[in-house]
Design a protein around this motif. Structure first.
Motif, mmCIF file in Angstrom:
data_model
loop_
_atom_site.group_PDB
_atom_site.id
_atom_site.type_symbol
_atom_site.label_atom_id
_atom_site.label_comp_id
_atom_site.label_asym_id
_atom_site.label_seq_id
_atom_site.Cartn_x
_atom_site.Cartn_y
_atom_site.Cartn_z
ATOM 1 N N ILE A 155 0.828 -1.236 -0.135
ATOM 2 C CA ILE A 155 0.042 -0.125 -0.057
ATOM 3 C C ILE A 155 0.739 1.230 0.011
ATOM 4 O O ILE A 155 0.666 2.247 -0.669
ATOM 5 C CB ILE A 155 -0.931 -0.127 1.105
ATOM 6 N N THR A 156 1.922 1.221 0.758
ATOM 7 C CA THR A 156 2.731 2.564 0.919
ATOM 8 C C THR A 156 3.953 2.392 0.132
ATOM 9 O O THR A 156 4.836 3.752 -0.051
ATOM 10 C CB THR A 156 3.148 2.753 2.522
ATOM 11 N N GLY A 157 4.420 1.199 -0.166
ATOM 12 C CA GLY A 157 5.617 1.226 -1.016
ATOM 13 C C GLY A 157 6.857 1.335 -0.052
ATOM 14 O O GLY A 157 8.102 1.319 -0.626
ATOM 15 N N ARG A 158 6.719 1.285 1.116
ATOM 16 C CA ARG A 158 7.902 1.292 2.188
ATOM 17 C C ARG A 158 7.855 -0.027 2.967
ATOM 18 O O ARG A 158 7.212 -0.771 3.094
ATOM 19 C CB ARG A 158 7.640 2.456 3.266
ATOM 20 N N ASP A 159 9.262 -0.346 3.376
ATOM 21 C CA ASP A 159 9.566 -1.470 4.237
ATOM 22 C C ASP A 159 9.393 -1.005 5.626
ATOM 23 O O ASP A 159 9.846 0.149 6.103
ATOM 24 C CB ASP A 159 11.109 -1.866 3.969
ATOM 25 N N PHE A 160 8.811 -1.796 6.551
ATOM 26 C CA PHE A 160 8.576 -1.451 7.800
ATOM 27 C C PHE A 160 9.362 -2.364 8.893
ATOM 28 O O PHE A 160 9.682 -3.563 8.605
ATOM 29 C CB PHE A 160 7.391 -1.675 8.238
ATOM 30 N N ASP A 161 10.049 -1.645 9.742
ATOM 31 C CA ASP A 161 10.565 -2.483 10.996
ATOM 32 C C ASP A 161 9.613 -3.059 12.157
ATOM 33 O O ASP A 161 8.865 -2.368 12.536
ATOM 34 C CB ASP A 161 11.555 -1.239 11.675
ATOM 35 N N LEU A 162 9.531 -4.377 11.834
ATOM 36 C CA LEU A 162 8.600 -5.390 12.773
ATOM 37 C C LEU A 162 8.657 -5.088 14.389
ATOM 38 O O LEU A 162 7.406 -4.655 14.783
ATOM 39 C CB LEU A 162 8.935 -6.794 12.535
ATOM 40 N N ASP A 163 9.869 -4.953 14.680
ATOM 41 C CA ASP A 163 9.930 -4.494 16.004
ATOM 42 C C ASP A 163 9.318 -2.953 16.450
ATOM 43 O O ASP A 163 8.595 -3.216 17.441
ATOM 44 C CB ASP A 163 11.457 -4.603 16.641
ATOM 45 N N GLU A 164 9.716 -2.328 15.774
ATOM 46 C CA GLU A 164 9.265 -0.777 15.868
ATOM 47 C C GLU A 164 7.846 -0.862 15.967
ATOM 48 O O GLU A 164 7.043 -0.003 16.591
ATOM 49 C CB GLU A 164 9.659 -0.101 14.869
ATOM 50 N N LEU A 165 7.064 -1.495 14.826
ATOM 51 C CA LEU A 165 5.910 -1.705 14.674
ATOM 52 C C LEU A 165 5.079 -2.257 16.016
ATOM 53 O O LEU A 165 3.987 -1.803 16.409
ATOM 54 C CB LEU A 165 5.431 -2.484 13.415
ATOM 55 N N LEU A 166 5.647 -3.495 16.325
ATOM 56 C CA LEU A 166 5.059 -4.020 17.633
ATOM 57 C C LEU A 166 5.006 -3.297 18.615
ATOM 58 O O LEU A 166 3.930 -3.155 19.315
ATOM 59 C CB LEU A 166 5.914 -5.297 17.877
ATOM 60 N N HIS A 167 6.240 -2.330 18.748
ATOM 61 C CA HIS A 167 6.156 -1.849 20.259
ATOM 62 C C HIS A 167 4.930 -0.347 19.977
ATOM 63 O O HIS A 167 4.482 -0.103 21.144
ATOM 64 C CB HIS A 167 7.334 -1.015 20.279
ATOM 65 N N LYS A 168 5.034 0.002 18.932
ATOM 66 C CA LYS A 168 3.763 1.113 18.573
ATOM 67 C C LYS A 168 2.384 0.536 18.770
ATOM 68 O O LYS A 168 1.826 1.143 19.642
ATOM 69 C CB LYS A 168 4.021 1.419 17.071
ATOM 70 N N ILE A 169 2.044 -0.510 18.270
ATOM 71 C CA ILE A 169 0.887 -1.209 18.771
ATOM 72 C C ILE A 169 0.618 -1.609 20.322
ATOM 73 O O ILE A 169 -0.366 -1.249 20.602
ATOM 74 C CB ILE A 169 0.587 -2.449 17.746
ATOM 75 N N LEU A 170 1.681 -2.065 20.782
ATOM 76 C CA LEU A 170 1.598 -2.431 22.203
ATOM 77 C C LEU A 170 1.363 -1.327 23.131
ATOM 78 O O LEU A 170 0.550 -1.135 24.013
ATOM 79 C CB LEU A 170 2.865 -3.160 22.622
ATOM 80 N N GLU A 171 2.125 -0.211 22.681
ATOM 81 C CA GLU A 171 1.923 1.038 23.326
ATOM 82 C C GLU A 171 0.551 1.683 23.445
ATOM 83 O O GLU A 171 -0.037 1.886 24.218
ATOM 84 C CB GLU A 171 2.941 2.019 22.915
ATOM 85 N N ARG A 172 -0.230 1.476 22.154
ATOM 86 C CA ARG A 172 -1.456 1.873 22.043
ATOM 87 C C ARG A 172 -2.291 1.248 22.763
ATOM 88 O O ARG A 172 -3.537 1.559 23.234
ATOM 89 C CB ARG A 172 -1.852 2.114 20.564
ATOM 90 N N ILE A 173 -2.184 -0.238 22.652
ATOM 91 C CA ILE A 173 -2.961 -1.144 23.298
ATOM 92 C C ILE A 173 -2.969 -0.820 24.861
ATOM 93 O O ILE A 173 -4.201 -0.604 25.591
ATOM 94 C CB ILE A 173 -2.418 -2.617 23.263
ATOM 95 N N SER A 174 -1.740 -0.524 25.407
ATOM 96 C CA SER A 174 -1.705 -0.419 26.857
ATOM 97 C C SER A 174 -2.708 0.973 27.502
ATOM 98 O O SER A 174 -3.307 1.171 28.194
ATOM 99 C CB SER A 174 -0.469 -0.338 27.359
ATOM 100 N N PHE A 175 -2.382 1.882 26.212
ATOM 101 C CA PHE A 175 -3.048 3.274 26.434
ATOM 102 C C PHE A 175 -4.514 3.012 26.513
ATOM 103 O O PHE A 175 -5.295 3.696 27.335
ATOM 104 C CB PHE A 175 -2.786 4.219 25.272
ATOM 105 N N TYR A 176 -5.136 2.323 25.648
ATOM 106 C CA TYR A 176 -6.667 2.337 25.687
ATOM 107 C C TYR A 176 -7.325 1.410 26.443
ATOM 108 O O TYR A 176 -7.972 1.302 27.062
ATOM 109 C CB TYR A 176 -7.082 1.451 24.161
ATOM 110 N N MET A 177 -6.168 0.343 27.233
ATOM 111 C CA MET A 177 -6.759 -0.672 28.174
ATOM 112 C C MET A 177 -6.905 0.290 29.652
ATOM 113 O O MET A 177 -7.349 -0.460 30.655
ATOM 114 C CB MET A 177 -5.525 -1.811 28.281
ATOM 115 N N GLU A 178 -6.057 1.231 29.828
ATOM 116 C CA GLU A 178 -6.397 2.025 30.918
ATOM 117 C C GLU A 178 -7.810 2.143 31.346
ATOM 118 O O GLU A 178 -8.444 2.936 30.522
ATOM 119 C CB GLU A 178 -5.343 3.395 30.594
ATOM 120 N N GLY A 179 -8.083 1.699 32.453
ATOM 121 C CA GLY A 179 -9.315 1.870 33.041
ATOM 122 C C GLY A 179 -10.478 1.353 32.253
ATOM 123 O O GLY A 179 -11.675 1.673 32.278
#
Length: 247
Positions: A155-179
Motif C-alpha cells: 500500500i505504501t511502497g515502504r519497508d517497515f521495521d517489525l519490532d518498531e511496529l510491534l512496540h507502537k501497537i503495544l503502546e497503543r493497546i496499553s493506552f486504551y486498556m487503561e481503566g
C-alpha cells in the motif's frame, strides 16, 4: 514501557494464541505477556478460518490481558479498544484510509491488512483474562489467491521495521486498556463508529443461510452487535455468525 510487557519471541509456532493458552495452563505468566512468532504455521481467524502469513515478513503476536472487574456484557469493549489501538498505530505511520470492518478486521481502503482474534476466558459474569491475537500484513507482497488481502508495503511502497511496529501497537493497546473495566460499549461506540468500514453506504450482506440482502451499517448495539438499516427504515441487530458483509 519495556518493563510493562514481557515479550517472548519464538521462531515458529502453530498459533501464538494457542501458545499463550498452553502457557497459562502450565504457569502464571504476568499481565501483558506478549508472544511473537517469526513463523506462524496455523494462525487462526474468526470462526475457524486460517490466517496465511509468510515467515519473517509480517507481525503475528498475541497479548495476555488479565482483568479484575470487566463484565461479560461489556466484553465487546476489547474488540473496540484493540481495533482502535491498531488503527492509531497505522494512522501514525500514514497508512491511508484505515477503517475497521466489524467486528475487528483492519482495512486500508477495501483491502484487509490485519486480522484480530480475541479469545476471552470467562469466570461467572466477568472476563478473567483475554488472549488478543493480531496478524498484520507488513512486508509481504504476494498474496496469491487472497484477492482482498494486502500489506503495508504494497500500500505504501515502504519497508517497515517489525519490532518498531510491534512496540507502537503495544503502546497503543496499553493506552486504551487503561481503566477499561469501567467503560461500556456505548461510551466507546462513537470513536469506533467513526472508523467503521462502509458505514452509511449501501452495502450487500449475506445472512447465515447465504441469502443476500442490501442494507446500511449504522452503528453497533450496547453489546457490540452490528446495527443495520434495511428497506423501509427497519433497524436490525446482527451477531457475528448471522451476517457477513460482501461489500
Amino acid at each position: 514501557m519495556g518493563k510493562q510487557f514481557q515479550i517472548l519471541k519464538l521462531d515458529a509456532t502453530d498459533s501464538t494464541n494457542l501458545y499463550l493458552k498452553n502457557l497459562l495452563r502450565s504457569e502464571n505468566p504476568p499481565d501483558y505477556t506478549v508472544v511473537v512468532a517469526k513463523n506462524q504455521r496455523k494462525g487462526r481467524g474468526q470462526m475457524g478460518t486460517f490466517w496465511q502469513s509468510e515467515g519473517d515478513k509480517n507481525l503475528t503476536f498475541s497479548v495476555l490481558k488479565k482483568f479484575d472487574g470487566l463484565l461479560v456484557e461489556h466484553q465487546f469493549v476489547l474488540n473496540i479498544t484493540v481495533s482502535l489501538a491498531v488503527c492509531d498505530a497505522l494512522n501514525e505511520l500514514s497508512v491511508p484510509n484505515i477503517k475497521i470492518k466489524w467486528p475487528n478486521d483492519i482495512m486500508s481502503g477495501s483491502m484487509k491488512i490485519c486480522g484480530i482474534l480475541i479469545e476471552n476466558v470467562l469466570k461467572g459474569d466477568k472476563v478473567a483474562h483475554s488472549i488478543i491475537g493480531i496478524g498484520l500484513n507488513v512486508n509481504q507482497t504476494d498474496f496469491m489467491e487472497l484477492a482482498k488481502a494486502s500489506s503495508l508495503k504494497l500500500i505504501t511502497g515502504r519497508d517497515f521495521d517489525l519490532d518498531e511496529l510491534l512496540h507502537k501497537i503495544l503502546e497503543r493497546i496499553s493506552f486504551y486498556m487503561e481503566g477499561i473495566e469501567a467503560k461500556t460499549v456505548n461510551q466507546l461506540a462513537p470513536a469506533y463508529g467513526k472508523m467503521l468500514f462502509r458505514k452509511d453506504r449501501p452495502s450487500t450482506f449475506s445472512d447465515a443461510q447465504g441469502k443476500m440482502f442490501m442494507g446500511y451499517i449504522r452503528s453497533i448495539s450496547p453489546s457490540g452487535k452490528l446495527v443495520l438499516e434495511l428497506e423501509g427504515k427497519v433497524f436490525k441487530e446482527f451477531d457475528l455468525k448471522e451476517v457477513s458483509l460482501l461489500y
